[in-house]
Design a protein around this motif. Structure first.
Motif, PDB file in Angstrom:
ATOM      1  N   ALA A  13       0.829  -1.210   0.000  1.00 41.18           N
ATOM      2  CA  ALA A  13       0.000   0.000   0.000  1.00 41.18           C
ATOM      3  C   ALA A  13       0.856   1.249   0.000  1.00 41.18           C
ATOM      4  O   ALA A  13       2.013   1.238   0.429  1.00 41.18           O
ATOM      5  N   ALA A  14       0.260   2.343  -0.478  1.00 48.30           N
ATOM      6  CA  ALA A  14       0.895   3.663  -0.456  1.00 48.30           C
ATOM      7  C   ALA A  14       0.206   4.510   0.600  1.00 48.30           C
ATOM      8  O   ALA A  14      -1.025   4.526   0.688  1.00 48.30           O
ATOM      9  N   LEU A  15       0.998   5.213   1.405  1.00 46.02           N
ATOM     10  CA  LEU A  15       0.465   6.024   2.497  1.00 46.02           C
ATOM     11  C   LEU A  15       0.725   7.505   2.245  1.00 46.02           C
ATOM     12  O   LEU A  15       1.866   7.912   2.006  1.00 46.02           O
ATOM     13  N   GLY A  16      -0.349   8.312   2.335  1.00 44.29           N
ATOM     14  CA  GLY A  16      -0.184   9.752   2.360  1.00 44.29           C
ATOM     15  C   GLY A  16       0.335  10.141   3.733  1.00 44.29           C
ATOM     16  O   GLY A  16      -0.422  10.154   4.707  1.00 44.29           O
ATOM     17  N   PHE A  17       1.617  10.444   3.822  1.00 48.09           N
ATOM     18  CA  PHE A  17       2.321  10.580   5.105  1.00 48.09           C
ATOM     19  C   PHE A  17       2.581  12.045   5.413  1.00 48.09           C
ATOM     20  O   PHE A  17       3.331  12.720   4.713  1.00 48.09           O
ATOM     21  N   SER A  18       1.958  12.554   6.492  1.00 49.49           N
ATOM     22  CA  SER A  18       2.078  13.975   6.827  1.00 49.49           C
ATOM     23  C   SER A  18       3.179  14.267   7.835  1.00 49.49           C
ATOM     24  O   SER A  18       3.580  15.407   8.006  1.00 49.49           O
ATOM     25  N   GLY A  19       3.637  13.230   8.541  1.00 49.03           N
ATOM     26  CA  GLY A  19       4.595  13.451   9.624  1.00 49.03           C
ATOM     27  C   GLY A  19       3.931  13.709  10.960  1.00 49.03           C
ATOM     28  O   GLY A  19       4.604  13.946  11.954  1.00 49.03           O
ATOM     29  N   GLY A  20       2.587  13.665  10.999  1.00 45.57           N
ATOM     30  CA  GLY A  20       1.856  13.861  12.244  1.00 45.57           C
ATOM     31  C   GLY A  20       1.697  12.577  13.032  1.00 45.57           C
ATOM     32  O   GLY A  20       2.154  11.502  12.620  1.00 45.57           O
ATOM     33  N   VAL A  21       1.030  12.671  14.171  1.00 47.93           N
ATOM     34  CA  VAL A  21       0.885  11.544  15.089  1.00 47.93           C
ATOM     35  C   VAL A  21       0.244  10.337  14.409  1.00 47.93           C
ATOM     36  O   VAL A  21       0.739   9.203  14.519  1.00 47.93           O
ATOM     37  N   CYS A  35       3.678  -5.098   5.969  1.00 47.91           N
ATOM     38  CA  CYS A  35       3.179  -4.451   4.753  1.00 47.91           C
ATOM     39  C   CYS A  35       4.335  -3.808   3.988  1.00 47.91           C
ATOM     40  O   CYS A  35       5.200  -3.159   4.578  1.00 47.91           O
ATOM     41  N   GLN A  36       4.341  -3.999   2.679  1.00 47.66           N
ATOM     42  CA  GLN A  36       5.279  -3.265   1.830  1.00 47.66           C
ATOM     43  C   GLN A  36       4.660  -1.888   1.584  1.00 47.66           C
ATOM     44  O   GLN A  36       3.812  -1.724   0.709  1.00 47.66           O
ATOM     45  N   VAL A  37       5.065  -0.928   2.390  1.00 45.60           N
ATOM     46  CA  VAL A  37       4.415   0.372   2.384  1.00 45.60           C
ATOM     47  C   VAL A  37       5.311   1.431   1.756  1.00 45.60           C
ATOM     48  O   VAL A  37       6.517   1.483   2.026  1.00 45.60           O
ATOM     49  N   GLY A  38       4.715   2.243   0.913  1.00 43.89           N
ATOM     50  CA  GLY A  38       5.415   3.387   0.340  1.00 43.89           C
ATOM     51  C   GLY A  38       4.899   4.655   0.992  1.00 43.89           C
ATOM     52  O   GLY A  38       3.682   4.860   1.096  1.00 43.89           O
ATOM     53  N   GLY A  96      -5.303  12.648  -5.589  1.00 45.21           N
ATOM     54  CA  GLY A  96      -5.276  12.291  -6.995  1.00 45.21           C
ATOM     55  C   GLY A  96      -3.843  12.191  -7.496  1.00 45.21           C
ATOM     56  O   GLY A  96      -3.474  11.266  -8.225  1.00 45.21           O
ATOM     57  N   LEU A  97      -3.017  13.158  -7.076  1.00 44.63           N
ATOM     58  CA  LEU A  97      -1.589  13.127  -7.414  1.00 44.63           C
ATOM     59  C   LEU A  97      -0.931  11.893  -6.810  1.00 44.63           C
ATOM     60  O   LEU A  97      -0.159  11.186  -7.484  1.00 44.63           O
ATOM     61  N   LEU A  98      -1.236  11.626  -5.540  1.00 49.80           N
ATOM     62  CA  LEU A  98      -0.674  10.447  -4.874  1.00 49.80           C
ATOM     63  C   LEU A  98      -1.083   9.170  -5.599  1.00 49.80           C
ATOM     64  O   LEU A  98      -0.267   8.256  -5.791  1.00 49.80           O
ATOM     65  N   ALA A  99      -2.347   9.086  -6.006  1.00 48.24           N
ATOM     66  CA  ALA A  99      -2.843   7.889  -6.689  1.00 48.24           C
ATOM     67  C   ALA A  99      -2.061   7.628  -7.970  1.00 48.24           C
ATOM     68  O   ALA A  99      -1.710   6.477  -8.275  1.00 48.24           O
ATOM     69  N   ARG A 100      -1.773   8.677  -8.717  1.00 42.25           N
ATOM     70  CA  ARG A 100      -1.039   8.498  -9.974  1.00 42.25           C
ATOM     71  C   ARG A 100       0.365   7.971  -9.712  1.00 42.25           C
ATOM     72  O   ARG A 100       0.833   7.048 -10.392  1.00 42.25           O
ATOM     73  N   HIS A 101       1.040   8.534  -8.717  1.00 48.65           N
ATOM     74  CA  HIS A 101       2.390   8.067  -8.401  1.00 48.65           C
ATOM     75  C   HIS A 101       2.366   6.662  -7.816  1.00 48.65           C
ATOM     76  O   HIS A 101       3.249   5.845  -8.110  1.00 48.65           O
ATOM     77  N   ALA A 102       1.375   6.380  -6.983  1.00 48.86           N
ATOM     78  CA  ALA A 102       1.282   5.047  -6.375  1.00 48.86           C
ATOM     79  C   ALA A 102       1.084   3.976  -7.440  1.00 48.86           C
ATOM     80  O   ALA A 102       1.695   2.894  -7.373  1.00 48.86           O
ATOM     81  N   GLN A 104       2.028   4.132 -10.550  1.00 48.07           N
ATOM     82  CA  GLN A 104       3.289   3.985 -11.288  1.00 48.07           C
ATOM     83  C   GLN A 104       4.294   3.147 -10.499  1.00 48.07           C
ATOM     84  O   GLN A 104       5.097   2.414 -11.085  1.00 48.07           O
ATOM     85  N   ASP A 105       4.218   3.238  -9.166  1.00 44.59           N
ATOM     86  CA  ASP A 105       5.153   2.508  -8.316  1.00 44.59           C
ATOM     87  C   ASP A 105       4.645   1.125  -7.921  1.00 44.59           C
ATOM     88  O   ASP A 105       5.290   0.417  -7.139  1.00 44.59           O
ATOM     89  N   GLY A 106       3.477   0.759  -8.424  1.00 46.54           N
ATOM     90  CA  GLY A 106       2.974  -0.588  -8.184  1.00 46.54           C
ATOM     91  C   GLY A 106       2.219  -0.797  -6.893  1.00 46.54           C
ATOM     92  O   GLY A 106       2.096  -1.941  -6.423  1.00 46.54           O
ATOM     93  N   TYR A 107       1.686   0.268  -6.315  1.00 49.17           N
ATOM     94  CA  TYR A 107       0.891   0.128  -5.088  1.00 49.17           C
ATOM     95  C   TYR A 107      -0.602   0.138  -5.440  1.00 49.17           C
ATOM     96  O   TYR A 107      -1.098   1.121  -5.996  1.00 49.17           O
ATOM     97  N   PRO A 108      -1.332  -0.927  -5.097  1.00 43.37           N
ATOM     98  CA  PRO A 108      -2.740  -1.022  -5.486  1.00 43.37           C
ATOM     99  C   PRO A 108      -3.712  -0.328  -4.532  1.00 43.37           C
ATOM    100  O   PRO A 108      -4.882  -0.151  -4.860  1.00 43.37           O
ATOM    101  N   VAL A 109      -3.229   0.065  -3.341  1.00 41.31           N
ATOM    102  CA  VAL A 109      -4.108   0.610  -2.300  1.00 41.31           C
ATOM    103  C   VAL A 109      -3.541   1.925  -1.788  1.00 41.31           C
ATOM    104  O   VAL A 109      -2.315   2.056  -1.609  1.00 41.31           O
TER     105      VAL A 109
END
Length: 248
Positions: A13-21, A35-38, A96-102, A104-109
């Motif tokens: 999975a790909a995570l939108g990571f803000s650096g918050g708690v 999990c193979q997480v990006g 939407g931007l994250l989804a496009r990059h994810a 391309q990088d092979g993350y389905p979620v």
């Protein structure tokens, strides 16, 4: 459902990571449960520099590669106009931007750090997440903010007691167009208050003035620091005002 069960179902999975708690603990949990997480940090004018630095530090601590995607969200008219649905348009564009990059990088979620304490009815951005099929494991697993802080502390994450920090756009009154210069002024002002030892506050624009909102703890510190606070904010604001309503 537990996080272990969630990541068993979603092993990549790909995570939108803000650096918050919240997203910090979610990144940690993903790693703990195999999990193979990006991790992706989207840098816009709405994110202060310290959030990016915290994201980089946490990702390095966990051994996760952090990808930083730059996007000037103020190029979107619906966002810059700062109407009541600004957050919807912003979240829609960023994920939407994250989804496009994810993809391309092979993350389905796609994942985000929304937790069970967040009020979906009061957050227009939630609609955008739903439309883009972004999953919120912390919310799905019933984890509240207090529980996430407790678990983060036990895990040794430096973010466990980090104050909640809404994006800089929230400092501009709804309906007032957002200018990059105003966001920069607010960020400089808040950095100045951090440097003076304040930890949980907001500087909101009010007709060109800085309106400071403080928690009970920081409120008690203000009398001794008043002159230094005023001097620190004067370069960027014509007036410095104190909101007498204490932040919860």
């Amino acid at each position: 459902m537990t996080l272990e069960a969630f990541f068993a179902q979603h092993p990549r999975a790909a995570l939108g990571f803000s650096g918050g708690v919240d997203s910090a603990y979610l990144l940690y949990a993903a790693r703990q449960h195999g999990c193979q997480v990006g991790a992706y940090f989207i840098k816009t004018p709405f994110q202060p520099q310290f959030e990016l630095e915290d994201a980089r530090r946490l990702a390095a601590d966990l051994g996760v590669r952090l990808q930083v995607l730059a996007f000037d969200v103020l190029t979107l008219d619906e966002v810059a106009a700062n109407g009541p649905r600004r957050c919807y348009y912003c979240k829609r564009a960023l994920f939407g931007l994250l989804a496009r990059h994810a993809r391309q990088d092979g993350y389905p979620v796609l994942l985000d750090g929304t937790n069970a304490s967040d009020d979906a009815a009061d957050r227009p951005g939630m609609q955008a997440l739903k439309e883009l099929e972004v999953l919120s494991p912390l919310r799905l697993c019933g984890l509240t903010k207090d529980e996430i802080r407790r678990r983060s502390r036990e895990a040794g994450l430096f973010t466990w007691d980090k104050p909640a920090y809404a994006c800089l756009a929230t400092r501009i009154p709804t309906g007032t167009p957002i200018a990059a210069g105003d966001l920069e002024r607010v960020e400089r002002g808040e950095n100045a208050l951090f440097a003076l030892g304040f930890s949980d506050f907001r500087i909101r624009l009010y007709h060109g003035a800085a309106r400071i909102q403080l928690t009970e703890t920081d409120f008690a510190r203000l009398p001794q620091a008043r002159a230094r606070v005023e001097a620190a904010l004067r370069p960027d604001f014509e007036e410095v005002l104190l909101d007498l309503k204490v932040r919860p």
